[in-house]
Design a protein around this motif. Sequence first.
Motif, mmCIF file in Angstrom:
data_model
loop_
_atom_site.group_PDB
_atom_site.id
_atom_site.type_symbol
_atom_site.label_atom_id
_atom_site.label_comp_id
_atom_site.label_asym_id
_atom_site.label_seq_id
_atom_site.Cartn_x
_atom_site.Cartn_y
_atom_site.Cartn_z
ATOM 1 N N GLY A 1 -14.638 -36.933 -25.247
ATOM 2 C CA GLY A 1 -14.719 -37.713 -26.453
ATOM 3 C C GLY A 1 -16.172 -38.326 -26.625
ATOM 4 O O GLY A 1 -16.213 -39.171 -27.286
ATOM 5 N N ILE A 2 -16.947 -38.043 -25.868
ATOM 6 C CA ILE A 2 -18.377 -38.619 -25.875
ATOM 7 C C ILE A 2 -19.289 -37.699 -26.777
ATOM 8 O O ILE A 2 -19.433 -36.433 -26.719
ATOM 9 N N GLU A 3 -19.938 -38.257 -27.807
ATOM 10 C CA GLU A 3 -20.773 -37.599 -28.886
ATOM 11 C C GLU A 3 -22.223 -37.302 -27.998
ATOM 12 O O GLU A 3 -22.864 -38.095 -27.299
ATOM 13 N N VAL A 4 -22.330 -36.103 -28.215
ATOM 14 C CA VAL A 4 -23.520 -35.418 -27.542
ATOM 15 C C VAL A 4 -24.340 -34.751 -28.684
ATOM 16 O O VAL A 4 -24.042 -34.020 -29.580
ATOM 17 N N ILE A 5 -25.759 -35.113 -28.438
ATOM 18 C CA ILE A 5 -26.823 -34.390 -29.280
ATOM 19 C C ILE A 5 -27.449 -33.362 -28.548
ATOM 20 O O ILE A 5 -27.821 -33.716 -27.425
ATOM 21 N N GLY A 6 -27.503 -32.104 -29.160
ATOM 22 C CA GLY A 6 -28.207 -31.241 -28.318
ATOM 23 C C GLY A 6 -27.285 -30.097 -27.801
ATOM 24 O O GLY A 6 -26.231 -30.059 -28.090
ATOM 25 N N PRO A 7 -28.089 -29.154 -26.947
ATOM 26 C CA PRO A 7 -29.334 -29.398 -26.606
ATOM 27 C C PRO A 7 -30.407 -29.129 -27.530
ATOM 28 O O PRO A 7 -30.390 -28.548 -28.413
ATOM 29 N N THR A 8 -31.595 -29.974 -27.032
ATOM 30 C CA THR A 8 -32.751 -29.613 -27.716
ATOM 31 C C THR A 8 -33.856 -29.091 -26.877
ATOM 32 O O THR A 8 -34.031 -29.319 -25.800
ATOM 33 N N ASP A 9 -34.619 -28.385 -27.642
ATOM 34 C CA ASP A 9 -35.558 -27.374 -26.837
ATOM 35 C C ASP A 9 -36.900 -28.022 -27.155
ATOM 36 O O ASP A 9 -37.336 -28.237 -28.037
ATOM 37 N N HIS A 10 -37.319 -28.677 -25.997
ATOM 38 C CA HIS A 10 -38.744 -29.247 -25.910
ATOM 39 C C HIS A 10 -39.792 -28.438 -25.388
ATOM 40 O O HIS A 10 -40.916 -28.823 -25.004
ATOM 41 N N THR A 11 -39.630 -27.019 -25.202
ATOM 42 C CA THR A 11 -40.365 -26.086 -24.561
ATOM 43 C C THR A 11 -40.303 -26.105 -23.092
ATOM 44 O O THR A 11 -40.170 -25.225 -22.376
ATOM 45 N N ILE A 12 -40.806 -27.154 -22.842
ATOM 46 C CA ILE A 12 -41.197 -27.380 -21.385
ATOM 47 C C ILE A 12 -39.863 -27.943 -20.550
ATOM 48 O O ILE A 12 -39.788 -28.132 -19.230
ATOM 49 N N PHE A 13 -39.211 -28.377 -21.418
ATOM 50 C CA PHE A 13 -37.410 -28.698 -20.864
ATOM 51 C C PHE A 13 -36.665 -28.614 -22.071
ATOM 52 O O PHE A 13 -36.962 -28.632 -23.310
ATOM 53 N N GLN A 14 -35.196 -28.808 -21.582
ATOM 54 C CA GLN A 14 -34.245 -28.698 -22.728
ATOM 55 C C GLN A 14 -33.508 -29.678 -22.408
ATOM 56 O O GLN A 14 -33.028 -30.333 -20.950
ATOM 57 N N SER A 15 -32.981 -30.586 -23.375
ATOM 58 C CA SER A 15 -32.073 -31.835 -23.068
ATOM 59 C C SER A 15 -30.877 -32.249 -24.015
ATOM 60 O O SER A 15 -30.844 -31.446 -24.978
ATOM 61 N N ILE A 16 -30.117 -32.958 -23.574
ATOM 62 C CA ILE A 16 -28.937 -33.392 -24.318
ATOM 63 C C ILE A 16 -29.029 -34.946 -24.333
ATOM 64 O O ILE A 16 -29.560 -35.403 -23.356
#
Length: 178
Positions: free
Chosen positions: A107-122
């Motif tokens: 039930g935790i709202e998560v954004i991503g994954p976001t691609d930053h090219t040198i890393f991906q993150s949530i």
Amino acid sequence: MKIQRIHHVAYRCRSAKETVDWYIKHLNMDFVLAIAEDQVPSTKATDPYMHVFLDAGNGNVLAFFELPNSPPMGRDPNTPEWVQHIAFKVDSLATLEATRQRLMAAGIEVIGPTDHTIFQSIYFFDPNGHRLELACDTATADMNEKLDAVKWAMLEEWDRTRRAPKHAAWMHEKALKA
């Protein structure tokens, strides 16, 4: 003098127990230490607190203070909530995705994954409202060399103009086109 490493990073929490339980359950951290006093050792102020420490891996310690006699926690209203965050490194994109799925199932709202090219993150928030990031490095040696070569020029340009230098714009170009 050269700093050896960060000893610990401390934040405030609403409930020490809730915070420890959440970090154990959702980020698999170990609870390593609790300190409680009625007087602050550095200032000598009378202010009871519970100070808890969690192992974030490789000698990195995340700590929290519960301060029952202080006004409720707040955020700096002049700083956007996405700015102040704690970023933790994970070992693989598979771990990043599996953790994203587990957090969402809880039930935790998560954004991503976001691609930053040198890393991906949530991105997501802990029960205290602290923004957290899990990141998986994806950079190549060439990418890291390109970024290292322009860091000082970017900083100097920013300092003069307060406009985003474009030396490393390639990192987010594909995301901006999507």
